[in-house]
Design a protein around this motif. Sequence first.
Motif, PDB file in Angstrom:
ATOM      1  N   LEU A  74     -10.003 -30.304 -28.901  1.00 27.11           N
ATOM      2  CA  LEU A  74      -9.101 -29.902 -28.297  1.00 27.11           C
ATOM      3  C   LEU A  74      -7.460 -30.910 -28.107  1.00 27.11           C
ATOM      4  CD1 LEU A  74     -11.473 -28.939 -25.078  1.00 27.11           C
ATOM      5  CD2 LEU A  74     -11.136 -27.759 -27.362  1.00 27.11           C
ATOM      6  N   GLU A  75      -7.833 -32.729 -28.733  1.00 27.78           N
ATOM      7  CA  GLU A  75      -6.793 -32.518 -29.014  1.00 27.78           C
ATOM      8  C   GLU A  75      -7.008 -33.155 -30.217  1.00 27.78           C
ATOM      9  OE1 GLU A  75     -10.305 -34.525 -27.107  1.00 27.78           O
ATOM     10  OE2 GLU A  75      -9.534 -33.781 -25.485  1.00 27.78           O
ATOM     11  N   GLY A  76      -6.524 -32.359 -30.539  1.00 24.65           N
ATOM     12  CA  GLY A  76      -6.408 -32.114 -32.459  1.00 24.65           C
ATOM     13  C   GLY A  76      -7.737 -33.296 -33.608  1.00 24.65           C
ATOM     14  N   ARG A  77      -6.182 -33.616 -34.874  1.00 27.54           N
ATOM     15  CA  ARG A  77      -7.991 -33.997 -35.553  1.00 27.54           C
ATOM     16  C   ARG A  77      -8.389 -35.164 -35.521  1.00 27.54           C
ATOM     17  NH1 ARG A  77      -7.222 -30.906 -41.552  1.00 27.54           N
ATOM     18  NH2 ARG A  77      -7.981 -30.209 -40.225  1.00 27.54           N
ATOM     19  N   LEU A  78      -9.518 -35.118 -35.677  1.00 32.13           N
ATOM     20  CA  LEU A  78     -10.177 -36.795 -35.277  1.00 32.13           C
ATOM     21  C   LEU A  78     -10.685 -37.079 -36.407  1.00 32.13           C
ATOM     22  CD1 LEU A  78     -11.001 -36.872 -31.150  1.00 32.13           C
ATOM     23  CD2 LEU A  78      -8.697 -38.079 -32.530  1.00 32.13           C
ATOM     24  N   TYR A  79     -11.019 -38.085 -36.718  1.00 31.29           N
ATOM     25  CA  TYR A  79     -11.456 -38.543 -37.974  1.00 31.29           C
ATOM     26  C   TYR A  79     -13.115 -39.318 -37.368  1.00 31.29           C
ATOM     27  CZ  TYR A  79      -7.795 -36.998 -41.100  1.00 31.29           C
ATOM     28  OH  TYR A  79      -6.423 -36.710 -41.609  1.00 31.29           O
ATOM     29  N   VAL A  80     -14.135 -39.208 -38.653  1.00 34.51           N
ATOM     30  CA  VAL A  80     -15.553 -39.254 -38.145  1.00 34.51           C
ATOM     31  C   VAL A  80     -15.902 -40.749 -39.607  1.00 34.51           C
ATOM     32  CG1 VAL A  80     -17.646 -38.533 -37.684  1.00 34.51           C
ATOM     33  CG2 VAL A  80     -16.173 -37.132 -37.308  1.00 34.51           C
ATOM     34  N   SER A  81     -15.986 -41.479 -38.268  1.00 35.46           N
ATOM     35  CA  SER A  81     -16.512 -42.644 -39.779  1.00 35.46           C
ATOM     36  C   SER A  81     -18.210 -42.479 -39.317  1.00 35.46           C
ATOM     37  CB  SER A  81     -16.451 -44.142 -38.567  1.00 35.46           C
ATOM     38  OG  SER A  81     -15.275 -43.993 -38.716  1.00 35.46           O
ATOM     39  N   ASP A  82     -19.045 -43.510 -40.558  1.00 39.89           N
ATOM     40  CA  ASP A  82     -19.931 -43.980 -40.448  1.00 39.89           C
ATOM     41  C   ASP A  82     -20.836 -43.933 -39.464  1.00 39.89           C
ATOM     42  OD1 ASP A  82     -19.918 -42.382 -43.012  1.00 39.89           O
ATOM     43  OD2 ASP A  82     -20.796 -44.592 -44.518  1.00 39.89           O
ATOM     44  N   GLY A  83     -21.413 -43.636 -39.186  1.00 38.89           N
ATOM     45  CA  GLY A  83     -22.444 -43.857 -38.040  1.00 38.89           C
ATOM     46  C   GLY A  83     -22.697 -43.258 -36.117  1.00 38.89           C
ATOM     47  N   ASP A  84     -20.802 -42.771 -36.490  1.00 38.08           N
ATOM     48  CA  ASP A  84     -20.118 -42.000 -35.524  1.00 38.08           C
ATOM     49  C   ASP A  84     -21.508 -40.705 -35.478  1.00 38.08           C
ATOM     50  OD1 ASP A  84     -18.115 -43.839 -35.003  1.00 38.08           O
ATOM     51  OD2 ASP A  84     -16.723 -42.496 -35.868  1.00 38.08           O
ATOM     52  N   TRP A  85     -21.791 -40.664 -33.407  1.00 36.37           N
ATOM     53  CA  TRP A  85     -21.694 -39.480 -33.250  1.00 36.37           C
ATOM     54  C   TRP A  85     -21.281 -38.262 -33.195  1.00 36.37           C
ATOM     55  CZ3 TRP A  85     -27.523 -38.764 -31.982  1.00 36.37           C
ATOM     56  CH2 TRP A  85     -28.345 -39.354 -32.614  1.00 36.37           C
TER      57      TRP A  85
END
Length: 82
Positions: free
Chosen positions: A47-58
């Motif tokens: 909803l806030e835009g495109r976000l990147y996910v790092s290894d280990g993120d949920w």
Amino acid sequence: MPKFRKKPVVIEAVQFDGSALKAAEIEAWSGGKCCYTDSDGMVIDTLEGRLYVSDGDWIIRGVQGEFYPCKPDIFALTYDEV
């Protein structure tokens, strides 16, 4: 100033481990809202835009079906497994 307590809610979440196999599982679970790219890992259109996910993120599915990433330390402080 008044104080408020966050309502208890049950969410679905999965932890990204950086692998293409886990990314495919997450992409299917999210209905394509979480996408894997070889160069960037995973991205989520939130909803806030495109976000990147790092290894280990949920990756969390919110109460309205939205998806967003959460850092492991914040996730551990905020959520208990049910």
